[in-house]
Design an enzyme around this catalytic site. Structure first.
Site, PDB file in Angstrom:
ATOM      1  N   GLU A   1      -6.983 -11.258  -4.595  1.00 28.85           N
ATOM      2  CA  GLU A   1      -5.933 -10.330  -5.077  1.00 28.85           C
ATOM      3  C   GLU A   1      -4.902 -11.016  -5.971  1.00 28.85           C
ATOM      4  OE1 GLU A   1      -4.647  -8.431  -1.466  1.00 28.85           O
ATOM      5  OE2 GLU A   1      -6.582  -7.445  -1.236  1.00 28.85           O
TER       6      GLU A   1
ATOM      7  N   ASP B   1       2.621 -11.364  -3.057  1.00 28.16           N
ATOM      8  CA  ASP B   1       2.008 -10.054  -2.808  1.00 28.16           C
ATOM      9  C   ASP B   1       2.291  -9.609  -1.370  1.00 28.16           C
ATOM     10  OD1 ASP B   1       0.419  -7.831  -2.430  1.00 28.16           O
ATOM     11  OD2 ASP B   1      -1.437  -8.746  -3.105  1.00 28.16           O
TER      12      ASP B   1
HETATM   13  N1  ATP Z   1       9.514   2.213  -2.491  1.00 25.19           N
HETATM   14  C1  ATP Z   1       9.084   1.461  -1.483  1.00 25.19           C
HETATM   15  N2  ATP Z   1       9.941   0.695  -0.779  1.00 25.19           N
HETATM   16  C2  ATP Z   1       9.525  -0.059   0.248  1.00 25.19           C
HETATM   17  N3  ATP Z   1       8.250  -0.115   0.646  1.00 25.19           N
HETATM   18  C3  ATP Z   1       7.351   0.620  -0.017  1.00 25.19           C
HETATM   19  C4  ATP Z   1       7.705   1.437  -1.114  1.00 25.19           C
HETATM   20  N4  ATP Z   1       6.594   2.063  -1.580  1.00 25.19           N
HETATM   21  C5  ATP Z   1       5.583   1.634  -0.794  1.00 25.19           C
HETATM   22  N5  ATP Z   1       6.028   0.783   0.146  1.00 25.19           N
HETATM   23  C6  ATP Z   1       5.252   0.129   1.200  1.00 25.19           C
HETATM   24  O1  ATP Z   1       4.261  -0.676   0.612  1.00 25.19           O
HETATM   25  C7  ATP Z   1       3.150  -0.783   1.509  1.00 25.19           C
HETATM   26  C8  ATP Z   1       1.886  -0.501   0.758  1.00 25.19           C
HETATM   27  O2  ATP Z   1       1.771  -1.407  -0.263  1.00 25.19           O
HETATM   28  P1  ATP Z   1       0.395  -1.612  -1.025  1.00 25.19           P
HETATM   29  O3  ATP Z   1      -0.176  -0.306  -1.403  1.00 25.19           O
HETATM   30  O4  ATP Z   1       0.643  -2.606  -2.081  1.00 25.19           O
HETATM   31  O5  ATP Z   1      -0.408  -2.248   0.167  1.00 25.19           O
HETATM   32  P2  ATP Z   1      -1.966  -2.396   0.361  1.00 25.19           P
HETATM   33  O6  ATP Z   1      -2.576  -2.870  -0.903  1.00 25.19           O
HETATM   34  O7  ATP Z   1      -2.498  -1.181   0.979  1.00 25.19           O
HETATM   35  O8  ATP Z   1      -1.974  -3.532   1.461  1.00 25.19           O
HETATM   36  P3  ATP Z   1      -2.549  -5.003   1.422  1.00 25.19           P
HETATM   37  O9  ATP Z   1      -2.325  -5.538   0.054  1.00 25.19           O
HETATM   38  O10 ATP Z   1      -1.737  -5.678   2.477  1.00 25.19           O
HETATM   39  O11 ATP Z   1      -3.960  -4.866   1.798  1.00 25.19           O
HETATM   40  C9  ATP Z   1       3.369   0.243   2.593  1.00 25.19           C
HETATM   41  O12 ATP Z   1       3.794  -0.419   3.768  1.00 25.19           O
HETATM   42  C10 ATP Z   1       4.475   1.120   2.038  1.00 25.19           C
HETATM   43  O13 ATP Z   1       5.281   1.652   3.044  1.00 25.19           O
HETATM   44 MG    MG Z   2      -2.661  -4.827  -1.861  1.00 26.81          MG
END
Ligand code: ATP
Ligand code: MG
Length: 569
Positions: A196, A218
């Site tokens: 990633e 990240d």
């Molecule tokens: N505006 C925001 N402020 C704070 N947190 C946020 C905001 N928008 C999304 N998140 C948080 O970001 C997280 C999701 O992030 P992301 O989609 O990058 O993760 P992911 O790719 O699913 O997870 P990983 O990379 O750990 O596998 C969730 O916990 C969500 O609550």
């Molecule tokens: Mg991610």
């Protein structure tokens, strides 16, 4: 086919909607970010990575699979919608389980946090049970991959079958293999697994002619990854990587849930009794409050009809300020800074030597994260990559470079040490964490008893001194030598890891150079030993004494170690 459940775990489950079958074959390769909470898919069109929206018009797809009350299989947004009302039949967070052993410490602890049932498949795989159906974790991920592929096929009106899929840099070999397997189940040829942070770096720096050292920070839904990379004329070299597979947005949400519970108790004098539905409602409200506090300094958490008291529905409402929230999560953000420091240390760099800090992952939108990054590195993070989309776009750019033969070079490092088991169970490091890939090692092995006909070597990954505390990767058996008194047979074993850290093993006789037969076996080590019990049967054929390898500073920042520290503390 699994004997115990009668289910086929190598195929997509019944009832799933596949991409249209009548489309012309596509030349495109998708870039997929298979996230813990959200997944995203991108394809390079006219030289630019384009995020492909779902049929609902959304740019990310929840990594959620569910069964509705009629037993229909739901994936993505539809599955997310029923998480609140039917949490026990909804699978989420599969990325935290995939490629792990059922009897591992992480799985037993994690399983308690999820509302769906976590069950064993075979002797060590993890399954998720919803309703009366059991899915393997690669199958769950395959359902999400299929959903993304379907969106792409419908958008391009082409049959896209190949993908570059991203995984946390910190994934073990077993976890990477499980993701490849998920691709195969979904009918997707995973042409490359990309880390990633490397994908995010590509989205940031491809074709920009940079000569920079950057840190990719990240913080996603479930995991934290930090990697230092050197960018030079489309060569992306990872210098060091580290992370914590148990640090992400869900931990931030948990802190807010704890806050709600203690406020409830403080103001009502009662303890809120939580079943699965109430717990899920609390998590949902906590996440919404957290997100709101990224844009506002104050929010109200509203939980109508949260419980029944003396035969009456009771509402609960409480305020949360950004300042309060930040005091709840400060140690989590500090923990991420600590990991960054360890990674910088491994890269032999001081914070001021970094040219840019790239923030990726939804959780980096919390203002405290930006504030701390600015403090720790003495400069504000770089804007310009989209925190939710950079990884998928980077994976798509990598895919495009494979197609167009553009010269992009990714030089990665091994995230965690790989080594073999000594007869006393000690872990002998063969490849150190942060070794540049590809890498090759040679070790000498010998027979330990008379007339021995096979030598078995057990491989593990991790940073603990004892094998049982590390992740079991697999065993290989060397045969093809004559019977002889013990110690007489001396073999040279060559282990090579390619650029995607796929392991190959070969062996030859030290004296004659004669090649030996090497077979990888899927068999697990004595299972009882791995779960901390005394083995009851005869000991397995003694693994050989491994010859010493180059020693060096052992880096100890494995996710597991931190995880264990956290649950014991
Ligand atoms: N505006 C925001 N402020 C704070 N947190 C946020 C905001 N928008 C999304 N998140 C948080 O970001 C997280 C999701 O992030 P992301 O989609 O990058 O993760 P992911 O790719 O699913 O997870 P990983 O990379 O750990 O596998 C969730 O916990 C969500 O609550
Ligand atoms: Mg991610």
């Amino acid at each position: 086919m699994s004997a115990e459940s009668g289910m086929d775990f190598d195929r997509l489950p019944e009832g799933v909607e596949l991409p249209p079958s009548n489309l012309p074959k596509s030349k495109h390769i998708m870039g997929i970010d298979l996230g813990t909470t959200y997944s995203c898919v991108s394809v390079v069109l006219d030289d630019f990575p384009k995020v492909i929206p779902s049929r609902k018009g959304l740019r990310t797809t929840p990594s959620i699979v569910a069964l509705d009350e009629k037993g229909r299989l739901l994936v993505g947004e539809d599955a997310r919608k029923q998480l609140l009302i039917n949490p026990t039949n909804t699978i989420y967070g599969a990325k935290r389980f995939i490629g792990r052993h059922f009897y591992s410490e992480e799985v037993s602890v994690l399983a308690k946090y999820f509302s769906y049932q976590v069950v064993p498949i075979g002797d060590m795989a993890v399954g998720a049970k919803i309703g009366d159906r059991v899915f393997s974790l690669p199958q769950v991920s395959a359902l999400i991959l299929n959903e993304l592929r379907r969106n792409v096929c419908e958008y391009l009106k082409e049959n896209v079958t190949q993908a570059v899929v991203s995984v946390p840099a910190y994934y073990t070999e077993n976890q990477r293999e499980a993701v490849r397997q998920a691709g195969a189940i979904a009918g997707i040829d995973v042409v490359r697994i990309i880390n990633e942070p490397t994908a995010a770096a590509l989205a940031y720096g491809l074709n920009k002619d940079y000569d920079k050292k950057i840190l990719v920070y990240d913080l996603g839904g479930g995991t934290f990854d930090a990697s230092v990379l050197e960018l030079f004329e489309n060569v992306f070299r990872v210098i060091a990587t580290g992370g914590d597979t148990f640090l992400g947005g869900v931990d931030f949400d948990d802190r807010v849930v704890q806050f709600i519970l203690s406020e409830y108790e403080r103001t009502t004098g009662e303890i809120l009794q939580c079943d699965n539905v109430i717990t899920q409602r609390l998590k949902d409200a906590a996440e919404r409050a957290k997100i709101e506090l990224s844009a506002k300094t104050h929010t109200t958490i509203d939980l109508p009809y949260i419980t029944i008291s003396h035969g009456k529905f009771k509402d609960f409402r409480t305020d949360l300020t950004r300042e309060q929230f930040e005091s709840l999560i400060e140690d989590l953000v500090d923990r991420a800074s600590e990991v960054c420091m360890e990674v910088l240390d491994a890269a032999n760099l001081s914070p001021d030597k970094l040219d840019s800090i790239i923030l990726v992952g939804g959780q980096t939108r919390s203002p405290l994260v930006v504030e701390r990054v600015t403090q720790v590195f003495g400069k504000a993070p770089t804007k310009g990559v989209h925190p939710d989309e950079a990884v998928a776009c980077g994976a798509a750019l990598m895919a495009h470079s494979l197609l167009s033969n553009k010269s992009v070079r990714l030089i990665d490092v091994l995230p965690m040490s790989i080594g073999g088991r000594q007869p006393d169970g000690a872990f002998k490091v063969l490849f150190e964490a942060n070794s540049p890939l590809p890498a090759e090692r040679e070790v000498g092995v010998t027979t330990t008893h008379d007339e021995q006909q096979a030598i078995e070597v057990f491989l593990y990954q991790g940073e603990a001194a004892r094998c049982v505390e590390n992740e079991f990767l697999g065993a290989f058996v060397i045969t093809g030598f004559a019977k002889a008194p013990r110690g007489k047979i001396r073999l040279k074993v060559k282990l090579s890891l390619d650029s995607e850290s796929i392991l190959e093993v070969s062996a030859q006789a030290v004296d004659t150079g004669e090649p030996m037969h090497v077979q990888m076996v899927a068999r697990s080590p004595v299972a009882a030993e791995d779960i901390g019990l005394e083995p009851t049967g005869p000991a397995p054929a003694g693994p050989p004494q491994l010859a010493p390898t180059a020693t060096g500073k052992q880096r100890r920042f494995s996710g597991l170690r931190h995880f264990l520290r956290r649950i014991s503390g």
